[in-house]
Motif scaffolding. Structure first.
Motif, PDB file in Angstrom:
ATOM      1  N   ILE A 171      38.991  34.034  90.035  1.00  0.00           N
ATOM      2  CA  ILE A 171      38.838  34.618  91.372  1.00  0.00           C
ATOM      3  C   ILE A 171      40.012  35.535  91.708  1.00  0.00           C
ATOM      4  CG2 ILE A 171      38.787  34.045  93.848  1.00  0.00           C
ATOM      5  CD1 ILE A 171      36.136  33.592  92.398  1.00  0.00           C
ATOM      6  N   VAL A 172      41.210  35.174  91.253  1.00  0.00           N
ATOM      7  CA  VAL A 172      42.365  36.022  91.553  1.00  0.00           C
ATOM      8  C   VAL A 172      42.573  37.116  90.508  1.00  0.00           C
ATOM      9  CG1 VAL A 172      43.566  34.310  92.945  1.00  0.00           C
ATOM     10  CG2 VAL A 172      44.007  34.421  90.496  1.00  0.00           C
ATOM     11  N   GLY A 173      41.652  37.216  89.538  1.00  0.00           N
ATOM     12  CA  GLY A 173      41.678  38.358  88.635  1.00  0.00           C
ATOM     13  C   GLY A 173      42.208  38.100  87.238  1.00  0.00           C
ATOM     14  N   TRP A 174      42.343  36.851  86.851  1.00  0.00           N
ATOM     15  CA  TRP A 174      42.819  36.543  85.503  1.00  0.00           C
ATOM     16  C   TRP A 174      41.700  35.893  84.704  1.00  0.00           C
ATOM     17  CZ3 TRP A 174      47.240  37.918  83.157  1.00  0.00           C
ATOM     18  CH2 TRP A 174      48.258  38.418  83.964  1.00  0.00           C
ATOM     19  N   TRP A 175      41.712  36.131  83.415  1.00  0.00           N
ATOM     20  CA  TRP A 175      40.719  35.557  82.514  1.00  0.00           C
ATOM     21  C   TRP A 175      41.395  34.536  81.605  1.00  0.00           C
ATOM     22  CZ3 TRP A 175      35.658  35.318  81.898  1.00  0.00           C
ATOM     23  CH2 TRP A 175      35.164  34.871  80.679  1.00  0.00           C
ATOM     24  N   LEU A 176      40.892  33.307  81.646  1.00  0.00           N
ATOM     25  CA  LEU A 176      41.343  32.262  80.728  1.00  0.00           C
ATOM     26  C   LEU A 176      40.142  31.820  79.892  1.00  0.00           C
ATOM     27  CD1 LEU A 176      43.602  30.004  82.966  1.00  0.00           C
ATOM     28  CD2 LEU A 176      44.315  31.410  81.053  1.00  0.00           C
ATOM     29  N   PRO A 177      40.352  31.550  78.621  1.00  0.00           N
ATOM     30  CA  PRO A 177      39.225  31.140  77.771  1.00  0.00           C
ATOM     31  C   PRO A 177      38.754  29.723  78.115  1.00  0.00           C
ATOM     32  CG  PRO A 177      41.263  31.150  76.507  1.00  0.00           C
ATOM     33  CD  PRO A 177      41.584  31.696  77.861  1.00  0.00           C
ATOM     34  N   LEU A 178      37.655  29.638  78.824  1.00  0.00           N
ATOM     35  CA  LEU A 178      37.125  28.349  79.266  1.00  0.00           C
ATOM     36  C   LEU A 178      36.322  27.656  78.168  1.00  0.00           C
ATOM     37  CD1 LEU A 178      36.411  26.208  81.403  1.00  0.00           C
ATOM     38  CD2 LEU A 178      34.520  27.678  82.097  1.00  0.00           C
ATOM     39  N   VAL A 179      35.351  28.351  77.613  1.00  0.00           N
ATOM     40  CA  VAL A 179      34.454  27.724  76.635  1.00  0.00           C
ATOM     41  C   VAL A 179      35.213  27.265  75.384  1.00  0.00           C
ATOM     42  CG1 VAL A 179      32.432  28.103  75.171  1.00  0.00           C
ATOM     43  CG2 VAL A 179      32.427  28.920  77.529  1.00  0.00           C
ATOM     44  N   PRO A 180      36.084  28.097  74.798  1.00  0.00           N
ATOM     45  CA  PRO A 180      36.835  27.589  73.641  1.00  0.00           C
ATOM     46  C   PRO A 180      37.717  26.387  73.989  1.00  0.00           C
ATOM     47  CG  PRO A 180      37.004  29.969  73.736  1.00  0.00           C
ATOM     48  CD  PRO A 180      36.341  29.526  75.001  1.00  0.00           C
ATOM     49  N   SER A 181      38.258  26.378  75.193  1.00  0.00           N
ATOM     50  CA  SER A 181      39.093  25.244  75.611  1.00  0.00           C
ATOM     51  C   SER A 181      38.261  23.973  75.739  1.00  0.00           C
ATOM     52  CB  SER A 181      39.774  25.553  76.941  1.00  0.00           C
ATOM     53  OG  SER A 181      40.558  26.708  76.836  1.00  0.00           O
ATOM     54  N   LEU A 182      37.092  24.087  76.352  1.00  0.00           N
ATOM     55  CA  LEU A 182      36.215  22.922  76.488  1.00  0.00           C
ATOM     56  C   LEU A 182      35.740  22.422  75.127  1.00  0.00           C
ATOM     57  CD1 LEU A 182      33.932  23.685  79.569  1.00  0.00           C
ATOM     58  CD2 LEU A 182      35.525  21.799  79.300  1.00  0.00           C
ATOM     59  N   LEU A 183      35.347  23.357  74.268  1.00  0.00           N
ATOM     60  CA  LEU A 183      34.885  22.956  72.937  1.00  0.00           C
ATOM     61  C   LEU A 183      36.003  22.291  72.138  1.00  0.00           C
ATOM     62  CD1 LEU A 183      32.628  25.986  71.932  1.00  0.00           C
ATOM     63  CD2 LEU A 183      31.912  23.703  72.658  1.00  0.00           C
ATOM     64  N   THR A 184      37.208  22.815  72.255  1.00  0.00           N
ATOM     65  CA  THR A 184      38.343  22.222  71.551  1.00  0.00           C
ATOM     66  C   THR A 184      38.637  20.829  72.088  1.00  0.00           C
ATOM     67  OG1 THR A 184      39.269  24.412  71.175  1.00  0.00           O
ATOM     68  CG2 THR A 184      40.768  22.548  70.957  1.00  0.00           C
ATOM     69  N   LEU A 185      38.608  20.678  73.392  1.00  0.00           N
ATOM     70  CA  LEU A 185      38.832  19.368  74.012  1.00  0.00           C
ATOM     71  C   LEU A 185      37.823  18.348  73.490  1.00  0.00           C
ATOM     72  CD1 LEU A 185      40.230  17.656  76.305  1.00  0.00           C
ATOM     73  CD2 LEU A 185      38.378  18.453  77.777  1.00  0.00           C
ATOM     74  N   ILE A 186      36.563  18.700  73.523  1.00  0.00           N
ATOM     75  CA  ILE A 186      35.507  17.770  73.107  1.00  0.00           C
ATOM     76  C   ILE A 186      35.571  17.507  71.602  1.00  0.00           C
ATOM     77  CG2 ILE A 186      32.997  17.517  72.923  1.00  0.00           C
ATOM     78  CD1 ILE A 186      32.890  19.079  75.643  1.00  0.00           C
ATOM     79  N   ALA A 187      35.791  18.563  70.818  1.00  0.00           N
ATOM     80  CA  ALA A 187      35.835  18.391  69.358  1.00  0.00           C
ATOM     81  C   ALA A 187      37.010  17.525  68.923  1.00  0.00           C
ATOM     82  CB  ALA A 187      35.903  19.756  68.677  1.00  0.00           C
ATOM     83  N   THR A 188      38.160  17.703  69.553  1.00  0.00           N
ATOM     84  CA  THR A 188      39.311  16.887  69.158  1.00  0.00           C
ATOM     85  C   THR A 188      39.133  15.433  69.575  1.00  0.00           C
ATOM     86  OG1 THR A 188      40.504  17.569  71.156  1.00  0.00           O
ATOM     87  CG2 THR A 188      40.997  18.758  69.116  1.00  0.00           C
ATOM     88  N   VAL A 189      38.496  15.203  70.705  1.00  0.00           N
ATOM     89  CA  VAL A 189      38.237  13.815  71.108  1.00  0.00           C
ATOM     90  C   VAL A 189      37.296  13.150  70.109  1.00  0.00           C
ATOM     91  CG1 VAL A 189      37.084  12.382  72.831  1.00  0.00           C
ATOM     92  CG2 VAL A 189      38.706  14.100  73.558  1.00  0.00           C
ATOM     93  N   ILE A 190      36.225  13.836  69.757  1.00  0.00           N
ATOM     94  CA  ILE A 190      35.265  13.269  68.803  1.00  0.00           C
ATOM     95  C   ILE A 190      35.938  13.014  67.460  1.00  0.00           C
ATOM     96  CG2 ILE A 190      33.188  13.793  67.459  1.00  0.00           C
ATOM     97  CD1 ILE A 190      32.137  15.257  69.982  1.00  0.00           C
ATOM     98  N   THR A 191      36.693  13.986  66.985  1.00  0.00           N
ATOM     99  CA  THR A 191      37.369  13.841  65.693  1.00  0.00           C
ATOM    100  C   THR A 191      38.378  12.702  65.718  1.00  0.00           C
ATOM    101  OG1 THR A 191      37.105  16.215  65.325  1.00  0.00           O
ATOM    102  CG2 THR A 191      38.702  15.070  63.947  1.00  0.00           C
ATOM    103  N   ALA A 192      39.171  12.636  66.761  1.00  0.00           N
ATOM    104  CA  ALA A 192      40.188  11.579  66.848  1.00  0.00           C
ATOM    105  C   ALA A 192      39.547  10.199  66.938  1.00  0.00           C
ATOM    106  CB  ALA A 192      41.104  11.827  68.039  1.00  0.00           C
ATOM    107  N   VAL A 193      38.457  10.081  67.675  1.00  0.00           N
ATOM    108  CA  VAL A 193      37.766   8.789  67.776  1.00  0.00           C
ATOM    109  C   VAL A 193      37.204   8.392  66.412  1.00  0.00           C
ATOM    110  CG1 VAL A 193      35.714   7.657  68.734  1.00  0.00           C
ATOM    111  CG2 VAL A 193      37.260   8.894  70.235  1.00  0.00           C
ATOM    112  N   LEU A 194      36.597   9.338  65.717  1.00  0.00           N
ATOM    113  CA  LEU A 194      36.044   9.026  64.395  1.00  0.00           C
ATOM    114  C   LEU A 194      37.139   8.626  63.409  1.00  0.00           C
ATOM    115  CD1 LEU A 194      33.327  11.808  64.012  1.00  0.00           C
ATOM    116  CD2 LEU A 194      32.978   9.374  64.470  1.00  0.00           C
ATOM    117  N   ILE A 195      38.248   9.341  63.437  1.00  0.00           N
ATOM    118  CA  ILE A 195      39.341   9.025  62.513  1.00  0.00           C
ATOM    119  C   ILE A 195      39.943   7.661  62.825  1.00  0.00           C
ATOM    120  CG2 ILE A 195      41.710   9.674  61.885  1.00  0.00           C
ATOM    121  CD1 ILE A 195      40.778  12.594  62.020  1.00  0.00           C
TER     122      ILE A 195
END
Length: 170
Positions: free
Chosen positions: A90-114
């Motif tokens: 809204i204030v004019g900056w772009w942050l990568p949302l989708v890659p951040s969410l995917l990374t968050l979810i993927a690392t949780v899944i991977t860490a739980v499996l490991i």
């Protein structure tokens, strides 16, 4: 009292053509002045941002053992991330949302499996060790327990148990 329509009451009605003209003016002036409509961080900062969310995911998975708690935390943190990225947008900056969410979810899944795999391996080794120690004092009962244990495991573990049984020659 006048009824409100929508979330905000506008001071005056504005025809759609004026809104489109305003948008066009914004685009043209940003092109002429060579300024972006949205500001972005450099690739390194964006990569660090994504990496940060991966680290947060790993920390959550390692510190919480309950899948329900992990899901609740991931849901809450995802909502926080979405709201934060929206506010920044809204204030004019772009942050990568989708890659951040995917990374968050993927690392949780991977860490739980490991961690689950490591826990299963530890339990297997510990149980086998206890049965082998018990075979010194009660060989018949241990032989039966080892056979049941061998049948309950996968092929790799079963063959490993079979080798241990042959070493013991019980």
């Amino acid at each position: 009292m006048a009824r409100r329509k929508g979330l905000f009451r506008s001071p005056a009605k504005m025809p759609g053509v004026f809104i489109q003209a305003n948008i066009t003016s914004q685009i043209i002036s940003s092109a002429i002045d060579n300024r972006p409509l949205l500001r972005t961080y450099n690739k390194f900062i964006e990569s660090l941002w994504i990496l940060l969310w991966g680290i947060i995911g790993v920390i959550i998975a390692w510190h919480l053992r309950s899948i329900v708690k992990i899901l609740i935390y991931i849901f809450i943190i995802s909502i926080i991330l979405i709201i934060f990225c929206y506010r920044v947008f809204i204030v004019g900056w772009w942050l990568p949302l989708v890659p951040s969410l995917l990374t968050l979810i993927a690392t949780v899944i991977t860490a739980v499996l490991i961690t689950n795999k490591q826990r299963d391996r530890f339990l297997f080794q510990h149980t086998l060790k206890l049965l082998i120690v018990k075979s010194q004092t009660e060989p018949l009962i241990s032989r039966i327990a080892l056979e049941y244990f061998k049948r309950s495991e996968n092929k790799d573990n079963s063959s490993f148990i079979e080798k241990e049984i042959k070493k013991l020659s019980i």
